[in-house]
Design a protein around this motif. Structure first.
Motif, PDB file in Angstrom:
ATOM      1  N   SER A   1       0.824  -1.205   0.000  1.00 25.04           N
ATOM      2  CA  SER A   1       0.000   0.000   0.000  1.00 25.04           C
ATOM      3  C   SER A   1       0.863   1.261   0.000  1.00 25.04           C
ATOM      4  N   VAL A   2       1.926   1.250   0.793  1.00 21.41           N
ATOM      5  CA  VAL A   2       2.853   2.381   0.831  1.00 21.41           C
ATOM      6  C   VAL A   2       3.525   2.546  -0.530  1.00 21.41           C
ATOM      7  N   LEU A   3       3.953   1.443  -1.117  1.00 19.29           N
ATOM      8  CA  LEU A   3       4.588   1.488  -2.429  1.00 19.29           C
ATOM      9  C   LEU A   3       3.627   2.039  -3.480  1.00 19.29           C
ATOM     10  N   ASP A   4       2.380   1.591  -3.450  1.00 17.85           N
ATOM     11  CA  ASP A   4       1.376   2.091  -4.391  1.00 17.85           C
ATOM     12  C   ASP A   4       1.168   3.595  -4.222  1.00 17.85           C
ATOM     13  N   THR A   5       1.167   4.065  -2.992  1.00 18.46           N
ATOM     14  CA  THR A   5       1.026   5.491  -2.717  1.00 18.46           C
ATOM     15  C   THR A   5       2.204   6.273  -3.282  1.00 18.46           C
ATOM     16  N   LEU A   6       3.415   5.749  -3.121  1.00 23.42           N
ATOM     17  CA  LEU A   6       4.609   6.407  -3.671  1.00 23.42           C
ATOM     18  C   LEU A   6       4.558   6.461  -5.197  1.00 23.42           C
ATOM     19  N   VAL A   7       4.117   5.386  -5.819  1.00 25.37           N
ATOM     20  CA  VAL A   7       3.998   5.361  -7.280  1.00 25.37           C
ATOM     21  C   VAL A   7       2.978   6.389  -7.739  1.00 25.37           C
ATOM     22  N   ASP A   8       1.840   6.448  -7.071  1.00 26.70           N
ATOM     23  CA  ASP A   8       0.816   7.439  -7.423  1.00 26.70           C
ATOM     24  C   ASP A   8       1.334   8.861  -7.257  1.00 26.70           C
ATOM     25  N   ALA A   9       2.063   9.115  -6.184  1.00 27.82           N
ATOM     26  CA  ALA A   9       2.621  10.454  -5.952  1.00 27.82           C
ATOM     27  C   ALA A   9       3.639  10.813  -7.027  1.00 27.82           C
ATOM     28  N   ASN A  10       4.424   9.853  -7.457  1.00 31.54           N
ATOM     29  CA  ASN A  10       5.403  10.109  -8.507  1.00 31.54           C
ATOM     30  C   ASN A  10       4.721  10.410  -9.841  1.00 31.54           C
ATOM     31  N   ILE A  11       3.674   9.689 -10.152  1.00 24.70           N
ATOM     32  CA  ILE A  11       2.913   9.954 -11.375  1.00 24.70           C
ATOM     33  C   ILE A  11       2.334  11.363 -11.339  1.00 24.70           C
ATOM     34  N   GLU A  12       1.792  11.756 -10.212  1.00 25.49           N
ATOM     35  CA  GLU A  12       1.230  13.107 -10.066  1.00 25.49           C
ATOM     36  C   GLU A  12       2.314  14.170 -10.185  1.00 25.49           C
ATOM     37  N   ARG A  13       3.480  13.925  -9.595  1.00 27.32           N
ATOM     38  CA  ARG A  13       4.594  14.873  -9.684  1.00 27.32           C
ATOM     39  C   ARG A  13       5.021  15.065 -11.135  1.00 27.32           C
ATOM     40  N   GLN A  14       5.109  13.973 -11.881  1.00 23.69           N
ATOM     41  CA  GLN A  14       5.484  14.066 -13.297  1.00 23.69           C
ATOM     42  C   GLN A  14       4.422  14.812 -14.099  1.00 23.69           C
ATOM     43  N   ARG A  15       3.160  14.563 -13.788  1.00 23.66           N
ATOM     44  CA  ARG A  15       2.067  15.248 -14.489  1.00 23.66           C
ATOM     45  C   ARG A  15       2.142  16.751 -14.256  1.00 23.66           C
ATOM     46  N   LEU A  16       2.393  17.150 -13.018  1.00 27.71           N
ATOM     47  CA  LEU A  16       2.486  18.574 -12.702  1.00 27.71           C
ATOM     48  C   LEU A  16       3.692  19.224 -13.369  1.00 27.71           C
ATOM     49  N   ARG A  17       4.797  18.495 -13.445  1.00 29.64           N
ATOM     50  CA  ARG A  17       5.983  19.043 -14.112  1.00 29.64           C
ATOM     51  C   ARG A  17       5.715  19.253 -15.601  1.00 29.64           C
ATOM     52  N   ARG A  18       4.969  18.344 -16.222  1.00 25.50           N
ATOM     53  CA  ARG A  18       4.626  18.528 -17.642  1.00 25.50           C
ATOM     54  C   ARG A  18       3.659  19.691 -17.821  1.00 25.50           C
ATOM     55  N   LEU A  19       2.754  19.876 -16.872  1.00 23.90           N
ATOM     56  CA  LEU A  19       1.783  20.964 -16.969  1.00 23.90           C
ATOM     57  C   LEU A  19       2.437  22.341 -16.937  1.00 23.90           C
ATOM     58  N   ARG A  20       3.541  22.462 -16.233  1.00 23.35           N
ATOM     59  CA  ARG A  20       4.189  23.770 -16.162  1.00 23.35           C
ATOM     60  C   ARG A  20       4.701  24.211 -17.526  1.00 23.35           C
ATOM     61  N   CYS A  21       4.864  23.279 -18.457  1.00 20.49           N
ATOM     62  CA  CYS A  21       5.291  23.633 -19.811  1.00 20.49           C
ATOM     63  C   CYS A  21       4.235  24.487 -20.513  1.00 20.49           C
ATOM     64  N   LEU A  22       3.020  24.414 -20.042  1.00 19.33           N
ATOM     65  CA  LEU A  22       1.913  25.170 -20.653  1.00 19.33           C
ATOM     66  C   LEU A  22       1.675  26.510 -19.976  1.00 19.33           C
ATOM     67  N   ASP A  23       2.487  26.857 -19.008  1.00 14.36           N
ATOM     68  CA  ASP A  23       2.314  28.087 -18.242  1.00 14.36           C
ATOM     69  C   ASP A  23       2.459  29.307 -19.156  1.00 14.36           C
ATOM     70  N   PRO A  24       1.437  30.147 -19.229  1.00 20.07           N
ATOM     71  CA  PRO A  24       1.517  31.329 -20.104  1.00 20.07           C
ATOM     72  C   PRO A  24       2.549  32.358 -19.638  1.00 20.07           C
ATOM     73  N   LEU A  25       3.049  32.218 -18.424  1.00 22.36           N
ATOM     74  CA  LEU A  25       4.074  33.148 -17.937  1.00 22.36           C
ATOM     75  C   LEU A  25       5.454  32.849 -18.512  1.00 22.36           C
ATOM     76  N   LEU A  26       5.610  31.701 -19.140  1.00 20.03           N
ATOM     77  CA  LEU A  26       6.916  31.313 -19.665  1.00 20.03           C
ATOM     78  C   LEU A  26       7.144  31.925 -21.050  1.00 20.03           C
ATOM     79  N   SER A  27       7.583  33.154 -21.043  1.00 17.20           N
ATOM     80  CA  SER A  27       7.964  33.840 -22.279  1.00 17.20           C
ATOM     81  C   SER A  27       9.484  33.890 -22.325  1.00 17.20           C
ATOM     82  N   PRO A  28      10.068  34.224 -23.466  1.00 19.19           N
ATOM     83  CA  PRO A  28      11.531  34.314 -23.515  1.00 19.19           C
ATOM     84  C   PRO A  28      12.097  35.256 -22.447  1.00 19.19           C
TER      85      PRO A  28
END
Length: 72
Positions: free
Chosen positions: A12-39
């Motif tokens: 159960s702990v391992l499953d929780t860690l895997v889920d948290a890692n998936i969420e962390r990766q999803r959030l990191r990809r989402l920041r690529c869409l941030d409209p504040l990221l201009s040159p």
């Protein structure tokens, strides 16, 4: 019985860690869409002591499509 309950708890702990890692990766990809990221904001963030070069390198790893923005 104790061994199986310990194994289930560890799984159960391992499953929780895997889920948290998936969420962390999803959030990191989402920041690529941030409209504040201009040159200009990327350049200023890279020069800022609170973010700097490590932030820029992480952004480039997470968002390779922004590498051209960061290069400008």
């Amino acid at each position: 019985m104790t061994d199986s309950s310990t194994a289930a708890a560890e799984q159960s702990v391992l499953d929780t860690l895997v889920d948290a890692n998936i969420e962390r990766q999803r959030l990191r990809r989402l920041r690529c869409l941030d409209p504040l990221l201009s040159p200009m904001t990327i350049k200023r963030a890279a020069a800022d002591s609170r973010l700097g070069q490590p932030w820029l390198e992480e952004l480039q790893r997470d968002c390779p499509e922004l590498s051209t923005l960061a290069a400008n």
